[in-house]
Motif scaffolding. Structure first.
Motif, PDB file in Angstrom:
ATOM      1  N   PHE A   1       0.827  -1.209   0.000  1.00  0.00           N
ATOM      2  CA  PHE A   1       0.000   0.000   0.000  1.00  0.00           C
ATOM      3  C   PHE A   1       0.863   1.262   0.000  1.00  0.00           C
ATOM      4  O   PHE A   1       0.583   2.220  -0.731  1.00  0.00           O
ATOM      5  N   LYS A   2       1.907   1.279   0.810  1.00  0.00           N
ATOM      6  CA  LYS A   2       2.772   2.459   0.888  1.00  0.00           C
ATOM      7  C   LYS A   2       3.533   2.686  -0.417  1.00  0.00           C
ATOM      8  O   LYS A   2       3.652   3.823  -0.886  1.00  0.00           O
ATOM      9  N   GLU A   3       4.038   1.613  -1.005  1.00  0.00           N
ATOM     10  CA  GLU A   3       4.755   1.741  -2.279  1.00  0.00           C
ATOM     11  C   GLU A   3       3.820   2.217  -3.381  1.00  0.00           C
ATOM     12  O   GLU A   3       4.178   3.056  -4.196  1.00  0.00           O
ATOM     13  N   GLN A   4       2.617   1.707  -3.396  1.00  0.00           N
ATOM     14  CA  GLN A   4       1.670   2.132  -4.413  1.00  0.00           C
ATOM     15  C   GLN A   4       1.314   3.603  -4.255  1.00  0.00           C
ATOM     16  O   GLN A   4       1.168   4.318  -5.244  1.00  0.00           O
ATOM     17  N   GLU A   5       1.194   4.060  -3.032  1.00  0.00           N
ATOM     18  CA  GLU A   5       0.916   5.483  -2.809  1.00  0.00           C
ATOM     19  C   GLU A   5       2.049   6.345  -3.362  1.00  0.00           C
ATOM     20  O   GLU A   5       1.807   7.367  -3.992  1.00  0.00           O
ATOM     21  N   ARG A   6       3.283   5.917  -3.164  1.00  0.00           N
ATOM     22  CA  ARG A   6       4.430   6.651  -3.726  1.00  0.00           C
ATOM     23  C   ARG A   6       4.378   6.649  -5.253  1.00  0.00           C
ATOM     24  O   ARG A   6       4.618   7.669  -5.892  1.00  0.00           O
ATOM     25  N   MET A   7       4.038   5.507  -5.837  1.00  0.00           N
ATOM     26  CA  MET A   7       3.959   5.399  -7.295  1.00  0.00           C
ATOM     27  C   MET A   7       2.873   6.317  -7.858  1.00  0.00           C
ATOM     28  O   MET A   7       3.093   7.018  -8.851  1.00  0.00           O
ATOM     29  N   THR A   8       1.724   6.315  -7.235  1.00  0.00           N
ATOM     30  CA  THR A   8       0.618   7.149  -7.714  1.00  0.00           C
ATOM     31  C   THR A   8       0.952   8.621  -7.547  1.00  0.00           C
ATOM     32  O   THR A   8       0.699   9.422  -8.446  1.00  0.00           O
ATOM     33  N   THR A   9       1.527   8.975  -6.421  1.00  0.00           N
ATOM     34  CA  THR A   9       1.927  10.366  -6.202  1.00  0.00           C
ATOM     35  C   THR A   9       2.942  10.802  -7.250  1.00  0.00           C
ATOM     36  O   THR A   9       2.800  11.876  -7.856  1.00  0.00           O
ATOM     37  N   ASN A  10       3.945   9.983  -7.494  1.00  0.00           N
ATOM     38  CA  ASN A  10       4.951  10.312  -8.509  1.00  0.00           C
ATOM     39  C   ASN A  10       4.346  10.424  -9.899  1.00  0.00           C
ATOM     40  O   ASN A  10       4.755  11.270 -10.697  1.00  0.00           O
ATOM     41  N   LEU A  11       3.383   9.590 -10.196  1.00  0.00           N
ATOM     42  CA  LEU A  11       2.736   9.595 -11.496  1.00  0.00           C
ATOM     43  C   LEU A  11       1.937  10.872 -11.731  1.00  0.00           C
ATOM     44  O   LEU A  11       1.925  11.406 -12.839  1.00  0.00           O
ATOM     45  N   LEU A  12       1.301  11.384 -10.692  1.00  0.00           N
ATOM     46  CA  LEU A  12       0.354  12.483 -10.859  1.00  0.00           C
ATOM     47  C   LEU A  12       0.868  13.859 -10.479  1.00  0.00           C
ATOM     48  O   LEU A  12       0.398  14.857 -11.029  1.00  0.00           O
ATOM     49  N   GLN A  13       1.823  13.935  -9.563  1.00  0.00           N
ATOM     50  CA  GLN A  13       2.184  15.246  -9.016  1.00  0.00           C
ATOM     51  C   GLN A  13       2.775  16.210 -10.034  1.00  0.00           C
ATOM     52  O   GLN A  13       2.679  17.405  -9.877  1.00  0.00           O
ATOM     53  N   GLY A  14       3.346  15.712 -11.116  1.00  0.00           N
ATOM     54  CA  GLY A  14       3.925  16.602 -12.115  1.00  0.00           C
ATOM     55  C   GLY A  14       2.969  17.008 -13.222  1.00  0.00           C
ATOM     56  O   GLY A  14       3.334  17.788 -14.098  1.00  0.00           O
ATOM     57  N   LEU A  15       1.737  16.505 -13.171  1.00  0.00           N
ATOM     58  CA  LEU A  15       0.787  16.835 -14.231  1.00  0.00           C
ATOM     59  C   LEU A  15       0.223  18.237 -14.052  1.00  0.00           C
ATOM     60  O   LEU A  15      -0.077  18.663 -12.943  1.00  0.00           O
ATOM     61  N   THR A  16       0.057  18.926 -15.165  1.00  0.00           N
ATOM     62  CA  THR A  16      -0.644  20.209 -15.128  1.00  0.00           C
ATOM     63  C   THR A  16      -2.144  19.919 -15.135  1.00  0.00           C
ATOM     64  O   THR A  16      -2.578  18.811 -15.472  1.00  0.00           O
ATOM     65  N   ASP A  17      -2.937  20.926 -14.793  1.00  0.00           N
ATOM     66  CA  ASP A  17      -4.386  20.740 -14.838  1.00  0.00           C
ATOM     67  C   ASP A  17      -4.853  20.472 -16.263  1.00  0.00           C
ATOM     68  O   ASP A  17      -5.794  19.710 -16.473  1.00  0.00           O
ATOM     69  N   GLN A  18      -4.185  21.061 -17.247  1.00  0.00           N
ATOM     70  CA  GLN A  18      -4.537  20.808 -18.647  1.00  0.00           C
ATOM     71  C   GLN A  18      -4.276  19.336 -18.995  1.00  0.00           C
ATOM     72  O   GLN A  18      -5.123  18.679 -19.601  1.00  0.00           O
ATOM     73  N   GLN A  19      -3.126  18.830 -18.625  1.00  0.00           N
ATOM     74  CA  GLN A  19      -2.815  17.434 -18.909  1.00  0.00           C
ATOM     75  C   GLN A  19      -3.799  16.499 -18.203  1.00  0.00           C
ATOM     76  O   GLN A  19      -4.259  15.520 -18.794  1.00  0.00           O
ATOM     77  N   ALA A  20      -4.121  16.804 -16.968  1.00  0.00           N
ATOM     78  CA  ALA A  20      -5.010  15.941 -16.191  1.00  0.00           C
ATOM     79  C   ALA A  20      -6.467  16.050 -16.634  1.00  0.00           C
ATOM     80  O   ALA A  20      -7.293  15.234 -16.251  1.00  0.00           O
ATOM     81  N   SER A  21      -6.777  17.024 -17.476  1.00  0.00           N
ATOM     82  CA  SER A  21      -8.123  17.168 -18.041  1.00  0.00           C
ATOM     83  C   SER A  21      -8.277  16.385 -19.334  1.00  0.00           C
ATOM     84  O   SER A  21      -9.333  16.413 -19.960  1.00  0.00           O
ATOM     85  N   PHE A  22      -7.239  15.662 -19.726  1.00  0.00           N
ATOM     86  CA  PHE A  22      -7.241  14.896 -20.972  1.00  0.00           C
ATOM     87  C   PHE A  22      -8.011  13.589 -20.828  1.00  0.00           C
ATOM     88  O   PHE A  22      -7.901  12.883 -19.826  1.00  0.00           O
ATOM     89  N   ALA A  23      -8.791  13.276 -21.844  1.00  0.00           N
ATOM     90  CA  ALA A  23      -9.441  11.973 -21.989  1.00  0.00           C
ATOM     91  C   ALA A  23      -9.071  11.448 -23.370  1.00  0.00           C
ATOM     92  O   ALA A  23      -9.061  12.208 -24.342  1.00  0.00           O
ATOM     93  N   TYR A  24      -8.776  10.187 -23.494  1.00  0.00           N
ATOM     94  CA  TYR A  24      -8.330   9.638 -24.777  1.00  0.00           C
ATOM     95  C   TYR A  24      -9.486   9.356 -25.733  1.00  0.00           C
ATOM     96  O   TYR A  24      -9.269   8.983 -26.882  1.00  0.00           O
ATOM     97  N   GLY A  25     -10.719   9.550 -25.287  1.00  0.00           N
ATOM     98  CA  GLY A  25     -11.889   9.375 -26.143  1.00  0.00           C
ATOM     99  C   GLY A  25     -13.032  10.232 -25.636  1.00  0.00           C
ATOM    100  O   GLY A  25     -13.031  10.662 -24.485  1.00  0.00           O
ATOM    101  N   THR A  26     -14.007  10.469 -26.492  1.00  0.00           N
ATOM    102  CA  THR A  26     -15.104  11.357 -26.106  1.00  0.00           C
ATOM    103  C   THR A  26     -15.955  10.796 -24.974  1.00  0.00           C
ATOM    104  O   THR A  26     -16.518  11.545 -24.196  1.00  0.00           O
ATOM    105  N   ASP A  27     -16.045   9.485 -24.866  1.00  0.00           N
ATOM    106  CA  ASP A  27     -16.853   8.873 -23.813  1.00  0.00           C
ATOM    107  C   ASP A  27     -16.004   8.306 -22.677  1.00  0.00           C
ATOM    108  O   ASP A  27     -16.475   7.485 -21.897  1.00  0.00           O
ATOM    109  N   LYS A  28     -14.766   8.748 -22.579  1.00  0.00           N
ATOM    110  CA  LYS A  28     -13.840   8.249 -21.556  1.00  0.00           C
ATOM    111  C   LYS A  28     -13.630   9.298 -20.476  1.00  0.00           C
ATOM    112  O   LYS A  28     -13.764  10.492 -20.713  1.00  0.00           O
ATOM    113  N   TRP A  29     -13.264   8.827 -19.288  1.00  0.00           N
ATOM    114  CA  TRP A  29     -12.980   9.742 -18.193  1.00  0.00           C
ATOM    115  C   TRP A  29     -11.704  10.514 -18.456  1.00  0.00           C
ATOM    116  O   TRP A  29     -10.785  10.041 -19.131  1.00  0.00           O
TER     117      TRP A  29
END
Length: 180
Positions: free
Chosen positions: A30-58
């Motif tokens: 659980f702790k390692e996964q939290e580090r992985m998720t934090t590392n994956l997301l913390q550098g994203l801009t709000d524009q990047q994080a607003s991306f969806a790869y399809g019109t009906d995708k999150w």
């Protein structure tokens, strides 16, 4: 508690999640996964994080919100069953949760702060369990499920979404790369 649950402790549709979780100490996972998720997301801009790869995708923000909501729900199930409560627990409609939330209106920082707070709570709960707690079983979404299965489902669910983020979002030709 590091032993993976048997296939009789969870619904068959979670088998793919179980395959994604490595052997090891559950708290460390659980702790390692939290580090992985934090590392994956913390550098994203709000524009990047607003991306969806399809019109009906999150969007990526919605994926993060979904991860957090799912962890809240599954951790509640884990707590309920670990405490010996035999009340049947309902399922939930993930698409409806995402649709009702305004994850796209939130910042990456606020979504990540919520995720980390929920994960810290889950880790504290998991650390508090004794050997008897892990093997308790209860009814969730009309299926018998054990406490340890719920912990592994949480880990596998998040790994599943990590894979999707890498394969379908970040690898997309239309993903907005930060051009500084």
């Amino acid at each position: 508690m590091a032993e993976k649950p048997s296939k009789t402790e969870y619904p068959a549709y979670y088998q793919d999640y179980m395959k994604l979780v490595p052997e090891g100490n559950i708290v460390a996972l659980f702790k390692e996964q939290e580090r992985m998720t934090t590392n994956l997301l913390q550098g994203l801009t709000d524009q990047q994080a607003s991306f969806a790869y399809g019109t009906d995708k999150w969007t990526i923000k919605e994926v993060v919100g979904h991860l957090t909501d799912t962890e809240r729900i599954l951790a509640y199930r884990l707590l309920t069953i670990a405490r010996g409560d035999v009340t049947p627990l309902p399922g939930f409609r993930e698409d409806a949760y995402v649709q009702q939330a305004d994850f796209t209106g939130m910042t990456v920082a606020s979504l990540l702060a919520q995720y980390k707070a929920v994960r810290a709570s889950t880790i504290a709960l998991v650390e508090s369990l004794n050997d008897q707690d892990w093997t308790r079983q209860g009814m969730a979404n009309n299926y018998i499920t054990s406490v340890r299965a719920l912990a592994y489902i949480l880990l596998g669910h998040e790994r599943h979404h990590h894979n999707i983020l890498h394969e379908r979002y970040f690898a997309s030709a239309t993903y907005p790369v930060n051009r500084m």
